[in-house]
Write a protein that holds these residues in place. Sequence first.
Motif, PDB file in Angstrom:
ATOM      1  N   ASP A 161      66.836   5.628  81.828  1.00 45.51           N
ATOM      2  CA  ASP A 161      65.669   6.406  81.550  1.00 45.51           C
ATOM      3  C   ASP A 161      64.454   5.183  81.365  1.00 45.51           C
ATOM      4  OD1 ASP A 161      66.386   9.108  80.327  1.00 45.51           O
ATOM      5  OD2 ASP A 161      67.475   7.921  79.192  1.00 45.51           O
ATOM      6  N   ASP A 199      58.108   1.473  71.639  1.00 39.89           N
ATOM      7  CA  ASP A 199      58.296   3.041  71.591  1.00 39.89           C
ATOM      8  C   ASP A 199      57.494   4.022  71.990  1.00 39.89           C
ATOM      9  OD1 ASP A 199      60.729   2.334  70.504  1.00 39.89           O
ATOM     10  OD2 ASP A 199      60.116   2.260  68.489  1.00 39.89           O
ATOM     11  N   TYR A 200      56.023   3.360  71.561  1.00 38.87           N
ATOM     12  CA  TYR A 200      54.848   4.511  71.724  1.00 38.87           C
ATOM     13  C   TYR A 200      54.700   4.653  73.297  1.00 38.87           C
ATOM     14  CZ  TYR A 200      50.405   6.352  70.561  1.00 38.87           C
ATOM     15  OH  TYR A 200      49.119   7.119  70.381  1.00 38.87           O
ATOM     16  N   ARG A 224      55.063  13.688  75.565  1.00 40.39           N
ATOM     17  CA  ARG A 224      56.029  13.206  75.002  1.00 40.39           C
ATOM     18  C   ARG A 224      57.256  13.219  75.623  1.00 40.39           C
ATOM     19  NH1 ARG A 224      54.789  10.832  69.865  1.00 40.39           N
ATOM     20  NH2 ARG A 224      52.932  11.972  68.975  1.00 40.39           N
ATOM     21  N   LEU A 225      58.166  12.201  75.881  1.00 35.61           N
ATOM     22  CA  LEU A 225      59.312  12.440  76.169  1.00 35.61           C
ATOM     23  C   LEU A 225      60.253  13.060  75.084  1.00 35.61           C
ATOM     24  CD1 LEU A 225      59.903   8.952  78.167  1.00 35.61           C
ATOM     25  CD2 LEU A 225      59.319  11.268  79.019  1.00 35.61           C
ATOM     26  N   ALA A 270      62.830  13.662  72.188  1.00 39.11           N
ATOM     27  CA  ALA A 270      63.529  12.631  71.044  1.00 39.11           C
ATOM     28  C   ALA A 270      64.772  12.684  71.174  1.00 39.11           C
ATOM     29  CB  ALA A 270      62.931  13.234  69.760  1.00 39.11           C
ATOM     30  N   VAL A 305      57.037   4.253  75.467  1.00 34.08           N
ATOM     31  CA  VAL A 305      58.010   5.276  76.384  1.00 34.08           C
ATOM     32  C   VAL A 305      57.668   6.590  76.030  1.00 34.08           C
ATOM     33  CG1 VAL A 305      60.458   5.743  76.081  1.00 34.08           C
ATOM     34  CG2 VAL A 305      59.629   3.292  76.099  1.00 34.08           C
ATOM     35  N   GLU A 306      57.208   6.629  74.645  1.00 35.47           N
ATOM     36  CA  GLU A 306      56.880   8.437  74.339  1.00 35.47           C
ATOM     37  C   GLU A 306      55.727   9.047  74.970  1.00 35.47           C
ATOM     38  OE1 GLU A 306      56.672   7.932  70.258  1.00 35.47           O
ATOM     39  OE2 GLU A 306      58.937   7.424  69.831  1.00 35.47           O
ATOM     40  N   HIS A 307      54.651   8.103  75.290  1.00 37.66           N
ATOM     41  CA  HIS A 307      53.314   8.823  75.591  1.00 37.66           C
ATOM     42  C   HIS A 307      53.302   8.585  77.134  1.00 37.66           C
ATOM     43  CE1 HIS A 307      52.920   8.623  71.490  1.00 37.66           C
ATOM     44  NE2 HIS A 307      51.766   9.499  71.656  1.00 37.66           N
ATOM     45  N   GLU A 308      53.595   9.662  77.800  1.00 34.44           N
ATOM     46  CA  GLU A 308      53.549   9.620  79.343  1.00 34.44           C
ATOM     47  C   GLU A 308      52.328   9.386  79.918  1.00 34.44           C
ATOM     48  OE1 GLU A 308      55.903  13.088  80.241  1.00 34.44           O
ATOM     49  OE2 GLU A 308      57.456  12.001  81.004  1.00 34.44           O
ATOM     50  N   ASN A 349      70.030   3.785  70.887  1.00 38.65           N
ATOM     51  CA  ASN A 349      69.824   3.965  72.278  1.00 38.65           C
ATOM     52  C   ASN A 349      70.944   3.197  72.958  1.00 38.65           C
ATOM     53  OD1 ASN A 349      67.263   5.347  72.299  1.00 38.65           O
ATOM     54  ND2 ASN A 349      66.542   3.729  71.404  1.00 38.65           N
TER      55      ASN A 349
END
Length: 340
Positions: free
Chosen positions: A82, A240-241, A17-18, A20, A243-246, A47
């Motif tokens: 980002d 969102d998901y 995850r990136l 938070a 972005v968070e899950h690389e 953001n």
Amino acid sequence: MTDTPVSTCETGAQILRLPAQPLRVVIPGGAGYLGRIVAEHLHAKGNAVTVLSRSGAVAPWRVVSWDGADADDWTRELEDADVVINLAGRSVNCRYNAGNRRGILESRIRTTELLGEAISKVQRPPRLWINASTATIYRHSLDREMDEATGELGGVEPDAPGSWRFSVEVATRWEKALFAANTPRTRKIALRSAMVMSAERGGTFDLLLRLVRFGLGGACGSGKQFVSWIHEEDFVRALDYLVEHEEFEGPVNVASPNPLPNEDFLRALRKAWGARAGLPASQWMLEVGAFFLRTETELILKSRRVVPGLLQVSGFEFQFPEWRGAAEDLVQRWRRQRNA
């Protein structure tokens, strides 16, 4: 099948995850219908959103002018960003004559190429580049579901109409431009999105509901063709998901896990509105209507049976996995907005 990169997400893979924290997000094409939904969602989460737009419209977030065709001062917006979410592209809701085909292709491919060139030159490039694509990249499918691993690209069937082949050409060339970009420090995702259903004016749902409200909204053509869709809340949550899950990279289907035949789709919409019946439209009626409305019947008649294989495997949970619940929620939202 496609030779573009596929996601590295696998069952049991370690979840990365990136941090938070607020993100700097740049959205080319963010002044359009879908772009406004995305920009509003990201802005509301705190953001820093910058939209690159031809219109220069006033918005609560930053708007920078860009014609989508030339490199200019807008490139500095990519430094230290980002995430880039490219939604630029001329509407496909038109007749596919030579001029419109050229505009549709150039507005997508040229924009993507320019973004790739700009990202490759900045000192601190974005960590993630999400580029719009479309679920219509897959073939007309009545027989089985299409996910990222086993889905078959369309347009090569001998009986495929010319407009269907053109749509697949647009999608494949769009994705090719994305993955050909020399951006080794930037993760890239092609967003193979189904129709995003929102209560906003002028969107797909608004147009479909208009048919129901005027006593239409019966089966279109045979009514057997599948409709792939996604509720706006699940669409922005999926962004969102990603972005968070690389672990996500390459083409990703963003659609409800439950596409359904056109006749069932419209029946559920009529029920959500409270309409007992709707007049059906045969294929010839749709062809005549499309001619006068200056659009193509592909938007209605092509069977898109697309499922979000990678999102499901990774554990993403849909708030609106079934169309019945989604339609009821959207009708309520639509009524609240019009009565406000």
